[in-house]
Design an enzyme around this catalytic site. Structure first.
Site, PDB file in Angstrom:
ATOM      1  N   ARG A  78       1.153  -1.193   0.218  1.00  0.00           N
ATOM      2  CA  ARG A  78      -0.027   0.087  -0.274  1.00  0.00           C
ATOM      3  C   ARG A  78       1.073   0.898  -0.303  1.00  0.00           C
ATOM      4  O   ARG A  78       2.007   1.419   0.922  1.00  0.00           O
ATOM      5  CB  ARG A  78      -0.825   0.124   0.977  1.00  0.00           C
ATOM      6  CG  ARG A  78      -2.171   1.447   1.678  1.00  0.00           C
ATOM      7  CD  ARG A  78      -3.102   1.480   2.085  1.00  0.00           C
ATOM      8  NE  ARG A  78      -3.214   2.889   2.333  1.00  0.00           N
ATOM      9  CZ  ARG A  78      -3.339   3.991   3.695  1.00  0.00           C
ATOM     10  NH1 ARG A  78      -2.853   3.470   4.518  1.00  0.00           N
ATOM     11  NH2 ARG A  78      -4.226   4.508   3.217  1.00  0.00           N
ATOM     12  N   HIS A 122      -3.143  10.733   0.531  1.00  0.00           N
ATOM     13  CA  HIS A 122      -2.806  10.928   1.357  1.00  0.00           C
ATOM     14  C   HIS A 122      -2.015  12.140   2.207  1.00  0.00           C
ATOM     15  O   HIS A 122      -1.012  12.370   2.442  1.00  0.00           O
ATOM     16  CB  HIS A 122      -1.646   9.298   1.600  1.00  0.00           C
ATOM     17  CG  HIS A 122      -1.777   8.583   2.638  1.00  0.00           C
ATOM     18  ND1 HIS A 122      -1.515   7.868   3.567  1.00  0.00           N
ATOM     19  CD2 HIS A 122      -1.488   9.534   4.156  1.00  0.00           C
ATOM     20  CE1 HIS A 122      -1.159   7.713   4.601  1.00  0.00           C
ATOM     21  NE2 HIS A 122      -0.867   8.596   5.670  1.00  0.00           N
ATOM     22  N   GLU A 167      -7.691   8.228   6.108  1.00  0.00           N
ATOM     23  CA  GLU A 167      -7.312   8.680   7.406  1.00  0.00           C
ATOM     24  C   GLU A 167      -8.457  10.339   7.152  1.00  0.00           C
ATOM     25  O   GLU A 167      -7.981  11.365   7.673  1.00  0.00           O
ATOM     26  CB  GLU A 167      -6.689   8.875   8.181  1.00  0.00           C
ATOM     27  CG  GLU A 167      -6.095   8.094   7.761  1.00  0.00           C
ATOM     28  CD  GLU A 167      -4.541   7.390   9.110  1.00  0.00           C
ATOM     29  OE1 GLU A 167      -4.567   8.563   9.889  1.00  0.00           O
ATOM     30  OE2 GLU A 167      -4.657   6.126   9.371  1.00  0.00           O
ATOM     31  N   ASN A 293      -7.613   1.635   9.656  1.00  0.00           N
ATOM     32  CA  ASN A 293      -6.500   2.111  10.505  1.00  0.00           C
ATOM     33  C   ASN A 293      -6.406   2.185  11.802  1.00  0.00           C
ATOM     34  O   ASN A 293      -6.951   3.019  12.881  1.00  0.00           O
ATOM     35  CB  ASN A 293      -5.295   2.833  10.002  1.00  0.00           C
ATOM     36  CG  ASN A 293      -5.522   3.141   8.046  1.00  0.00           C
ATOM     37  OD1 ASN A 293      -5.478   2.026   7.583  1.00  0.00           O
ATOM     38  ND2 ASN A 293      -5.160   3.947   7.572  1.00  0.00           N
ATOM     39  N   TYR A 295      -4.149   1.944  15.744  1.00  0.00           N
ATOM     40  CA  TYR A 295      -2.865   2.614  16.924  1.00  0.00           C
ATOM     41  C   TYR A 295      -2.931   2.041  18.455  1.00  0.00           C
ATOM     42  O   TYR A 295      -3.042   1.556  18.568  1.00  0.00           O
ATOM     43  CB  TYR A 295      -2.671   3.477  16.373  1.00  0.00           C
ATOM     44  CG  TYR A 295      -1.844   4.136  15.120  1.00  0.00           C
ATOM     45  CD1 TYR A 295      -0.604   2.917  14.579  1.00  0.00           C
ATOM     46  CD2 TYR A 295      -2.644   4.307  13.847  1.00  0.00           C
ATOM     47  CE1 TYR A 295      -0.507   3.079  13.545  1.00  0.00           C
ATOM     48  CE2 TYR A 295      -2.035   3.668  12.227  1.00  0.00           C
ATOM     49  CZ  TYR A 295      -0.551   3.803  12.369  1.00  0.00           C
ATOM     50  OH  TYR A 295      -0.520   3.752  11.184  1.00  0.00           O
ATOM     51  N   GLU A 354      -3.326   0.058   8.251  1.00  0.00           N
ATOM     52  CA  GLU A 354      -2.433   0.469   8.425  1.00  0.00           C
ATOM     53  C   GLU A 354      -2.418  -0.588  10.411  1.00  0.00           C
ATOM     54  O   GLU A 354      -3.372  -0.351  10.894  1.00  0.00           O
ATOM     55  CB  GLU A 354      -1.987   2.352   9.148  1.00  0.00           C
ATOM     56  CG  GLU A 354      -1.944   2.979   7.806  1.00  0.00           C
ATOM     57  CD  GLU A 354      -1.498   4.002   7.945  1.00  0.00           C
ATOM     58  OE1 GLU A 354      -1.399   4.556   9.323  1.00  0.00           O
ATOM     59  OE2 GLU A 354      -1.914   4.125   7.022  1.00  0.00           O
TER      60      GLU A 354
HETATM   61  C1  FCB Z   1      -0.984   7.299  10.644  1.00  0.00           C
HETATM   62  C2  FCB Z   1      -1.075   7.694   9.452  1.00  0.00           C
HETATM   63  C3  FCB Z   1       0.634   7.714   8.878  1.00  0.00           C
HETATM   64  C4  FCB Z   1       1.154   7.173  10.078  1.00  0.00           C
HETATM   65  C5  FCB Z   1       1.198   6.868  10.680  1.00  0.00           C
HETATM   66  C6  FCB Z   1       1.416   6.081  12.290  1.00  0.00           C
HETATM   67  O1  FCB Z   1      -2.298   8.023  10.840  1.00  0.00           O
HETATM   68  O2  FCB Z   1      -2.564   7.516   7.964  1.00  0.00           O
HETATM   69  O3  FCB Z   1       0.521   8.496   7.523  1.00  0.00           O
HETATM   70  O4  FCB Z   1       1.589   8.871   9.671  1.00  0.00           O
HETATM   71  O5  FCB Z   1      -0.254   7.702  11.485  1.00  0.00           O
END
Ligand code: FCB
Length: 453
Positions: A78, A122, A167, A293, A295, A354
């Site tokens: 990607r 992006h 995002e 995505n 985290y 992600e």
């Molecule tokens: C996400 C972004 C990516 C990167 C990660 C850590 O929010 O999409 O570009 O910065 O965080």
């Protein structure tokens, strides 16, 4: 861990990057300026004044990077296409050298047996469009549709699946509400027309891509939202935050309606941005896959400042990444199950587009990243076992790269990059991921042999 991980045979293994974070070559071969060039040049905007002018120099070094991906055994890669490299002023004349770069990259990937998964946007909007209001201007959605058409006509013969936006929540909130990312506006909730115009851009482009027989995905930053206490006030604050972070960017696409944003003081028509028929333009094309995505989860409490609808509070007693983000792998499982529960049959197959963490450069042998990835993949496998249709996992990121407002300080790569020399050195997590992918493939190949004809 590799032997316990039970993911389906066709599960796709990938890694992700984005154009401004890796390409560099910002002044070469006719590329136009983007909002990130402008923002990064603003004193104090980015830590230590770092810019993406050179980044990982991927524009020149992509053959080496594709070779690293091939050795990793990736099924998919990607990456994002740079709108200002292809259309230097955002609209009008196409830059042939920009298109030629993506031709070369895509052909190198295909030759390595890797499926390209491009993201059209992006965050690196052409500065010329920002000069006309950027995503606050409805016209930008139509310019995006034109840009999507240019790219699909050029690369659609070799790329089956396309991601429209990355995002839109983060881009809207950091870029337009808080001003910590480009283009640096501080509009608070009045930023939300930028969200609607991005979703409109997604819908217009999705139609055009479908007309060309291509599949369409949208990559959203999603977070499970937990109230800080069982109180009614904290629960209401959590609902308000969930509407802003998650539902605003997913409900219109999957359900054909916006969530209730009244707790944020946002009117139903998002300050006049929504015109009759818009929600249908966003919803009607349908979505072939939802990019998730992930985290970290988010904990929310009732506001201490009466002008705000919520407070974001720390999650205690969990490890944190080098970036200070809480590590709660089970939150990914909860998120995936929650998506199925909320959207039911309206939920298309999911791909994790992600997931990863930043680790201090000095950390050897990169164990925190291995632990993070292993635990999150385990959460994905559990969600699959509980019936969620998840097709693949793209870790963020292949390379250490330009982490937006943090400059080169947060290292998310499986591969270390020495930004002074551009030397690439695979980390322990690279070898770990390579072995995991190989073990998955070997296990299914073996099982394939005993399958009766
Ligand atoms: C996400 C972004 C990516 C990167 C990660 C850590 O929010 O999409 O570009 O910065 O965080």
């Amino acid at each position: 861990m590799p032997d316990r991980l039970d993911l389906p045979p066709g599960f796709r293994w990938g890694a992700a990057t984005a154009a401004y974070q890796i390409e560099g070559a910002v002044d070469e071969d006719g590329r136009g300026p983007s909002v990130w060039d402008t923002f990064a040049a603003r004193p104090g905007a980015v830590r230590d004044g770092h810019t993406g002018a050179t980044a990982c120099d991927h524009y020149h070094r992509y053959p080496e990077d594709v070779a690293l991906m091939k050795d990793l055994g990736l099924d998919g890669y990607r990456f994002s296409l740079s709108w200002p490299r292809v259309l230097p002023t955002g609209a009008g004349a196409v830059n042939p050298a920009g298109l030629a770069f993506y031709d070369r990259l895509v052909d190198a990937l295909l030759e390595a047996g890797i499926t390209p998964l491009p993201t059209l946007f992006h965050w690196d909007l052409p500065q010329a469009l920002e000069d006309h209001g950027g995503w606050l201007n409805r016209d930008t959605a139509y310019r995006f549709a034109d840009y999507a058409t240019v790219m699909a006509d050029r690369l659609g013969d070799r790329i089956p699946t396309w991601i429209t936006l990355n995002e839109p929540f983060v881009h809207t909130v950091f870029g337009y509400a808080l001003g910590t990312h480009a283009p640096g506006h501080t509009l608070m909730f009045e930023a939300l027309p930028a969200a609607h115009h991005q979703l409109l851009a997604h819908g217009l482009a999705a139609s055009l891509l479908h007309d060309r027989g291509l599949e369409v995905m949208l990559s959203n930053n999603l977070t499970p939202v937990e109230p800080a206490s069982p109180s009614a006030e904290d629960a209401a604050a959590a609902r308000a935050y969930d509407a802003l972070h998650n539902r605003l960017f997913t409900d219109p696409v999957l359900l054909g309606r916006y969530p209730d944003l009244s707790a944020l003081g946002v009117p139903d028509d998002i300050f006049g941005a929504i015109r009759p028929g818009d929600v249908d333009l966003i919803h009607a094309p349908g979505l072939d896959g939802l990019g998730v995505n992930f985290y970290n989860p988010t904990r929310v409490a009732a506001p201490s400042d009466p002008d705000l609808p919520f407070d974001l509070v720390a999650i205690p007693d969990v490890p944190h990444t080098a970036f200070g983000w809480p590590v709660v792998p089970d939150a990914l499982r909860q998120l995936l199950l929650g998506l199925r529960d909320v959207y039911g049959t309206a939920l298309p197959p999911i791909t994790i587009t992600e997931n990863g963490c930043s680790v201090e450069e000095s950390t050897d042998p990169d164990q925190p990243r291995i632990d993070y990835l292993a635990a999150h993949l385990d959460a994905v496998a559990q969600a699959v076992a509980e019936g969620v249709d998840i097709r693949g996992y793209y870790t963020w990121s292949l390379l250490d790269n330009y982490e937006w407002a943090e400059g080169y300080h947060q290292r998310f790569g499986l591969v270390h990059v020495d930004f002074a020399t551009q030397r690439r050195t695979p980390k322990a997590s690279y070898a770990w991921y390579r072995d995991l992918i190989a073990a998955h493939k070997a296990r299914h190949a073996k099982q394939g042999l005993v399958t009766p004809l």
